[in-house]
Motif scaffolding. Sequence first.
Motif, mmCIF file in Angstrom:
data_model
loop_
_atom_site.group_PDB
_atom_site.id
_atom_site.type_symbol
_atom_site.label_atom_id
_atom_site.label_comp_id
_atom_site.label_asym_id
_atom_site.label_seq_id
_atom_site.Cartn_x
_atom_site.Cartn_y
_atom_site.Cartn_z
ATOM 1 N N THR A 270 53.409 58.535 35.231
ATOM 2 C CA THR A 270 52.990 58.388 33.838
ATOM 3 C C THR A 270 51.672 59.088 33.580
ATOM 4 N N PHE A 271 50.722 58.932 34.490
ATOM 5 C CA PHE A 271 49.420 59.572 34.284
ATOM 6 C C PHE A 271 49.489 61.079 34.488
ATOM 7 N N TYR A 274 50.317 62.136 31.073
ATOM 8 C CA TYR A 274 49.125 62.206 30.224
ATOM 9 C C TYR A 274 48.347 63.492 30.507
ATOM 10 N N ARG A 277 50.078 66.598 29.252
ATOM 11 C CA ARG A 277 50.066 66.671 27.778
ATOM 12 C C ARG A 277 48.693 67.094 27.267
ATOM 13 N N SER A 285 54.787 67.800 31.172
ATOM 14 C CA SER A 285 54.529 66.437 30.729
ATOM 15 C C SER A 285 55.834 65.683 30.530
ATOM 16 N N TYR A 289 57.044 62.237 32.464
ATOM 17 C CA TYR A 289 57.400 60.992 31.771
ATOM 18 C C TYR A 289 58.834 60.571 32.089
ATOM 19 N N TRP A 301 55.445 52.785 28.105
ATOM 20 C CA TRP A 301 54.554 53.931 27.918
ATOM 21 C C TRP A 301 55.238 55.289 28.083
ATOM 22 N N ASN A 305 55.542 58.008 24.867
ATOM 23 C CA ASN A 305 54.999 59.361 24.986
ATOM 24 C C ASN A 305 56.078 60.428 24.880
#
Length: 332
Positions: A270-271, A274, A277, A285, A289, A301, A305
């Motif tokens: 997930t990070f 981020y 992105r 990205s 995700y 999350w 996103n």
Amino acid sequence: VQASVTTGPRIIAVLPFKNIGGNPDLAYLGVGLADAVITRLSQSPDLIVRTTSAILPYEGQTIDPRKVGQELEATAVLDASFQKAGDRFRATARLVEATTGKHLWAGKVDLDFDDVFEVQDKVAHGIAETLTARLTATDEETKTGYTPKPRAYELVMRARTGMWTGTEEGFLEAIKDCEEAVKIDPEYAVAWAQLGNCYHGMADSGWDMVVSWYDKEEKALERALKLDPHDPSVNFAVGCMHLVRGRKKESYDALTLSIRRAPHFPFTATFFGYLFRLSNLWEESRRAYKRALELNPYVPWPISNLIRLAALEGKNEEVETYVDLLERRLGR
């Protein structure tokens, strides 16, 4: 009881441990022990483990592991309990095949309460042996093998449980617990990393959005990294900290170390989403995700996103698809 399984299930859900004695002072151990086992198993390249957030709704419930397996799309479920009598602590666990209810493994740990740290390793090793799974993703570095002081370990488990409440009070209590833990055991890297996570959460969750929390986080994580530069939870926390600070290269390096050592931890993916992105690497990205969503379909999350990315690119049908998925997940 030990089952011989050559090709066992690879998606595991670890239920909160049941507090058989009902002692309210030990309530934190229900989620705390489950979280510790999840963290340990998440370092395996051969297993996908549902995150603590996914199993929280089952806390305090008596539920058929087969139903949990169906709801969390897991192929095996760890159902465990614990009891404390005087200075002795006993934990029992069974790994249940989700489709049949067959017991794949069962184990019992009986030890002094001060040695409760050993529960996570003994249970994790029992599961890994049954499923012929490795517990580490790489042999590049050896684990420090550090054994924390019992009271410090207890405080860190309390802090994790407090953070999972998602409340301001929970975060403040978690900070208090972690600050006490590092005073008791200043060589405990995971306690310093957890303290950094608590500081980060106070600002990032919107409870007190001032930069001083991030300053405190950075100091705590510097200490954690110095003590154990190979722990994937430390690397993950450092990667998140660098990302908030706008240090994309340093964030990428730390997250890469974390995912190398715990390849199936969905929050790292997930990070990465981020990070990519924010770097305008939209396709990278999106892949990150989607990977996070594969590893744990029950956190919102990655989906939110993916909605954002699709909206930015004008992909309206994709937006509708992910909005529908998000509504279904939140309504689970």
